[in-house]
Design an enzyme around this catalytic site. Sequence first.
Site, mmCIF file in Angstrom:
data_model
loop_
_atom_site.group_PDB
_atom_site.id
_atom_site.type_symbol
_atom_site.label_atom_id
_atom_site.label_comp_id
_atom_site.label_asym_id
_atom_site.label_seq_id
_atom_site.Cartn_x
_atom_site.Cartn_y
_atom_site.Cartn_z
ATOM 1 N N SER A 309 1.049 -12.137 -4.045
ATOM 2 C CA SER A 309 1.817 -11.830 -2.845
ATOM 3 C C SER A 309 2.178 -10.348 -2.766
ATOM 4 O O SER A 309 1.309 -9.505 -2.524
ATOM 5 C CB SER A 309 3.067 -12.717 -2.815
ATOM 6 O OG SER A 309 3.733 -12.627 -1.593
ATOM 7 N N ASP A 320 -7.704 -0.032 -1.529
ATOM 8 C CA ASP A 320 -8.435 0.228 -0.279
ATOM 9 C C ASP A 320 -8.430 1.692 0.115
ATOM 10 O O ASP A 320 -9.364 2.172 0.763
ATOM 11 C CB ASP A 320 -7.834 -0.612 0.856
ATOM 12 C CG ASP A 320 -8.300 -2.062 0.814
ATOM 13 O OD1 ASP A 320 -9.048 -2.409 -0.116
ATOM 14 O OD2 ASP A 320 -7.910 -2.850 1.702
ATOM 15 N N LYS A 334 -2.542 -14.970 -3.063
ATOM 16 C CA LYS A 334 -1.545 -15.511 -2.127
ATOM 17 C C LYS A 334 -1.375 -14.508 -0.988
ATOM 18 O O LYS A 334 -0.650 -13.529 -1.114
ATOM 19 C CB LYS A 334 -0.209 -15.760 -2.816
ATOM 20 C CG LYS A 334 0.855 -16.310 -1.856
ATOM 21 C CD LYS A 334 2.199 -16.460 -2.543
ATOM 22 C CE LYS A 334 3.252 -16.999 -1.577
ATOM 23 N NZ LYS A 334 3.562 -16.024 -0.492
#
Length: 554
Positions: A309, A320, A334
Amino acid sequence: MEKSEKHPTGLRLYLPLILALVLVIGFLLGVKLSSNNRASVTRFLSPSHGQNELLNHLINYISISYVDSIDQQQLVEETIHALLRNLDPHSTFIPARDFQAMNDPLMGSFEGIGIEFNMILDTVVVINPIAGGPSQKAGLMPGDRIVKVGDENIAGVELPTNDVVRRLRGEKGTEITVKVLRRGVADLLPFTIVRDVIPQYSLDIAYMVDENIGYIRLNKFSATTHQEFVTAMRQLQEEGMKQLILDLRGNGGGVMDASIALADEFLSAQKLIVYTEGFNRQRQEVYSRRGGGFETQPLVILIDEWSASASEIVAGAVQDHDRGIIIGRRSFGKGLVQEQVNLADGSALRLTVARYHTPSGRSIQRPYQQGEEQYYFDLMQRMMGDAENPPQPEELGDTIQFRTSAGRIVFGGGGITPDIVVPMQSGEQFVFFNQAANKGLINRFAFNYSDRNRAALMRFANADAFVTNFTISQGILNDFLGFARAEGLSIPSQVHPESLALIRQNLKALIGRNIFGAEAFFPVLLQRDQTFTKAVDVLRQGTYRELTAGVARP
């Protein structure tokens, strides 16, 4: 956006259960009821009540008409849990009696007496009173055994840990009397403790690995996490930190805003950190702002299968944007956002309202359509299987391949896959260590040794002196093996050296924690941690720049 048929309404999910109940009740009651009652049953099941009221009426009717006594509150709670299980694994209902215990970790504090304790031989043993907390002020000491709370005996009665916590916690300003057994004192010692607000820290430890590399470990994301991190980061920078290892292993997440604030410390202005989107929620994007405290220096983030999470938001944003290197094992997966609604009776509903996506567009939520049991079984299989072999693009399929800002391939569809995978250690060489650890023998021996030798161990000036100078001698190791044998553990004629090395390391770490806290625990435990040592090697050997320069992932 996902197509609407993949997000069925609550009614479509609940209707089979509701109709089954209606049919069964209708059939059984129709046989037994008199004609006078049948009319009222017909009205009760009539569509004129509206589908939104049907479930409530069913529960009420069962409560007042069922052949045996019914606990209506239990019936309501079990029905809610059953309904939520049909949605996703992370939508949950929190009964009022459990709300405070569930919510306190997210708030960063709780009200209680302020101790770290272990249950040892069915007895509450104080590991450390929290500095400045009520227990320390009252005079409790490490090693004290809490035998009584008020007039109730809590030692040797197999009281669950949660029940112990409930007895010790309470509203700020209230008093609690405990009686403790202290080594060297014949009688029980009484202490009256005034409960207070106790900080519940997200940060386990922050220290300098060497003159350049700092290490920070976070165990969760709460309302206080960002400030804890910033304070620790600035302190390490004052000590000369130029490179950072951020350890998010075992961090199951928490408050989403805290993860966004943390990621903002690492990214330059106007970088997308995360976006969320749901069937009933419009897309919302969150961008970094100016003034991050660690925007350009080398950064390594450690993750494993229990990083979830909020941890994945941070790791995904850093990966990224090619801002740092992710090392470890594939994270939990999650990617669902829960919204908490507090209800009138003190209970709460945490309902999944959106999916979150990393800047490249990845939704890293694992599939859960096969049910909750299969959801967690798949995680166990993955831990022991593909963590050793990172998935390749041709295995995952083109639809879940994404590219970072520098063009590296990253994957969606099931957690954050690290840039460098360090497989879980397994094999025959670890069997004896695992047996001893799983039976709790290493922990118990370490506590007993600390308790017997507390005065001698306190002669070390501080945690650093303990870590540098204390060793598990052959004599201590032999004592441990004798203890393990007496506790029923079979000792092979030749214990593998790897198991013995891990036992020595864990004994030292646990003894250090019992005396000096986390500062003498994690630095010892990390010495043989392959993921940690890989991170240090990447930073020291100059391979960090190559790995963040857009080359294909190894």
